[in-house]
Design an enzyme around this catalytic site. Structure first.
Site, short mmCIF file in Angstrom:
data_model
loop_
_atom_site.label_atom_id
_atom_site.label_comp_id
_atom_site.label_asym_id
_atom_site.label_seq_id
_atom_site.Cartn_x
_atom_site.Cartn_y
_atom_site.Cartn_z
N TYR A 1 0.81 -1.22 0.00
CA TYR A 1 0.00 0.00 0.00
C TYR A 1 0.84 1.27 0.00
O TYR A 1 0.35 2.33 -0.38
CB TYR A 1 -0.98 -0.03 1.17
CG TYR A 1 -2.05 -1.06 0.95
CD1 TYR A 1 -3.11 -0.80 0.08
CD2 TYR A 1 -1.99 -2.30 1.56
CE1 TYR A 1 -4.09 -1.75 -0.16
CE2 TYR A 1 -2.97 -3.26 1.33
CZ TYR A 1 -4.01 -2.98 0.47
OH TYR A 1 -4.97 -3.93 0.22
N PHE B 1 -11.13 -1.22 10.78
CA PHE B 1 -12.13 -1.56 9.76
C PHE B 1 -11.47 -2.28 8.60
O PHE B 1 -12.04 -2.41 7.55
CB PHE B 1 -12.84 -0.27 9.27
CG PHE B 1 -11.89 0.83 8.85
CD1 PHE B 1 -11.41 0.89 7.57
CD2 PHE B 1 -11.49 1.80 9.76
CE1 PHE B 1 -10.53 1.89 7.19
CE2 PHE B 1 -10.64 2.83 9.38
CZ PHE B 1 -10.17 2.87 8.09
#
Length: 408
Positions: free
Chosen positions: A125, A408
């Protein structure tokens, strides 16, 4: 990375949510359990959803929650990226790049200047511009003896409340205090109930039901915890999930309560701010230990100008930044950052740059987690004007370190 021309990237409609979740379970090697499956389907239903398609086959998924994120001095709409997966048959064909590109484009069009995610794969990422923006510590308290403190705890009343009533009771308190620390997301009532207060923890079967203790009337603090069974011949441990208090004395009262729960030997808080006051007001640090510190929230500046203008500034700064952004080239180039406690502007600039850095490192500095001076020492930032990194750090300084409790 170029995309396989056979792939296309488009919305995942509600009619294909079951297919999308089956793909996620395949990619993450997870077993389908009906209760958790229904919960995740409800979550996915509320997300922005982008899929990678090979013909009509869904071979990739990326979704984003619609959050508000606390930033220094304000709030900012944020895309909370999750459910990212690619079918094992379609790896290394540009599916991830294509999905994130489409998700970022849609999020920016909808007014979200930043996106964020939880992930352990910085090597993946980071190349998409995500930098570590918050960190968390795991704290363990040996509670076999009373917790000794250097300050006097608040002696206000403590009371346990029904978890079913907790969102209405502690939700407004959390929202009121959320702005005091960057990196916190706004929690809806549904988020409280499904993510923080479900009767059964979907990730730890050994954990008991949620318990909520509040301090004071009106509330001046709360702790949310579960008691976890450690098996035969071992006493349970108290697993702290969330704790907030208006004052150090209030926090001390809640920690003292947690460490005095009968028939337990340990309090374990897996995700606390790195500057948690407990680490200073605990009298015996041999019994209050930090056992781990890890990156948590990764942040991506989709619109650096909008993000920088949305936050407050601790000191004046006037610098030309040369920003690299290989994934969103429209953000790259030289921009003049002129900011002070009165406001901020971020405009295209010509001429020499004072600092050169990657957009992921600008994101790491944005909430106050990482100092530009540390990036300079690590060789990740180029300082063309002596003192420019220190000037940026002074302007970005926050009273509290950023922290994100919501995974999350």
């Amino acid at each position: 990375m170029e995309y396989d021309p056979g792939l296309r990237f488009d919305e995942v409609p509600e009619s294909r949510l079951d297919e999308a979740l089956d793909l996620a379970y395949l990619a993450f090697h997870e077993k389908r359990e009906e209760e958790r499956y229904r919960h995740q389907r409800r979550l996915l239903l509320g997300c922005e959803r982008v899929g990678a398609y090979d013909g009509d086959a869904l071979v990739g998924l990326a979704a984003a929650f619609r959050f508000d994120l606390s930033v220094p001095g304000g709030d900012l709409p944020c895309a909370g990226v999750s459910f990212v997966c690619v079918a094992p048959t379609h790896r290394r064909r540009g599916a991830l790049s294509g999905m994130l590109g489409e998700l970022h484009r849609r999020s920016a069009e909808n007014g979200r200047a930043v996106s964020a995610l939880w992930a352990s794969e910085d090597v993946i990422y980071g190349r998409f511009g995500y930098g570590t923006a918050t960190r968390g510590t795991t704290i363990e308290i040996d509670s076999r003896t009373p917790l000794r403190l250097r300050i006097d705890p608040d002696e206000g009343p403590l009371r346990l409340v029904d978890p079913a009533e907790a969102p209405a009771l502690i939700g407004p308190y959390y929202e009121r205090t959320r702005a005091e620390r960057p990196g916190r997301i706004a929690r809806t009532e549904a988020w409280w109930r499904e993510e923080w207060l479900p009767e059964k923890d979907p990730d730890e079967e050994e954990a008991g039901p949620p318990r909520v203790v509040v301090l004071g009337e009106p509330i001046t603090g709360y702790a949310l915890y579960r008691v976890k069974d450690l098996g035969e011949d071992r006493r349970p441990e108290v697993r702290l999930d969330d704790l907030e208090a208006d004052t150090p004395a209030g926090a001390a009262a809640l920690w003292r309560y947690l460490a005095s729960i009968d028939l337990t030997d340990k309090v374990r808080a897996w995700n606390r701010p790195a500057d948690d006051p407990l680490l200073l007001f605990a009298a015996d640090r041999d019994r209050v230990r930090v056992t781990a510190t890890a990156p948590e929230l990764r942040l991506r500046l989709l619109d650096p100008g909008a993000a920088l203008r949305a936050r407050s500034w601790a000191a004046p700064v006037d610098l030309v930044l040369d920003v690299r952004d290989g994934h969103l080239p429209g953000n790259a180039g030289r921009h003049r950052l002129a900011a002070s406690p009165d406001g901020c502007s971020y405009t295209p600039a010509e001429g020499p740059a004072d600092l050169a850095l990657d957009v992921r490192d600008l994101a790491s500095c944005y909430l106050g987690d990482t100092r530009a001076a540390d990036l300079l020492r690590a060789g990740l930032l180029t300082e063309h004007t002596p003192g420019a990194a220190a000037a940026l750090d002074a302007a970005l300084r926050t009273e509290s370190l950023p922290h994100t409790a919501d995974d999350f």
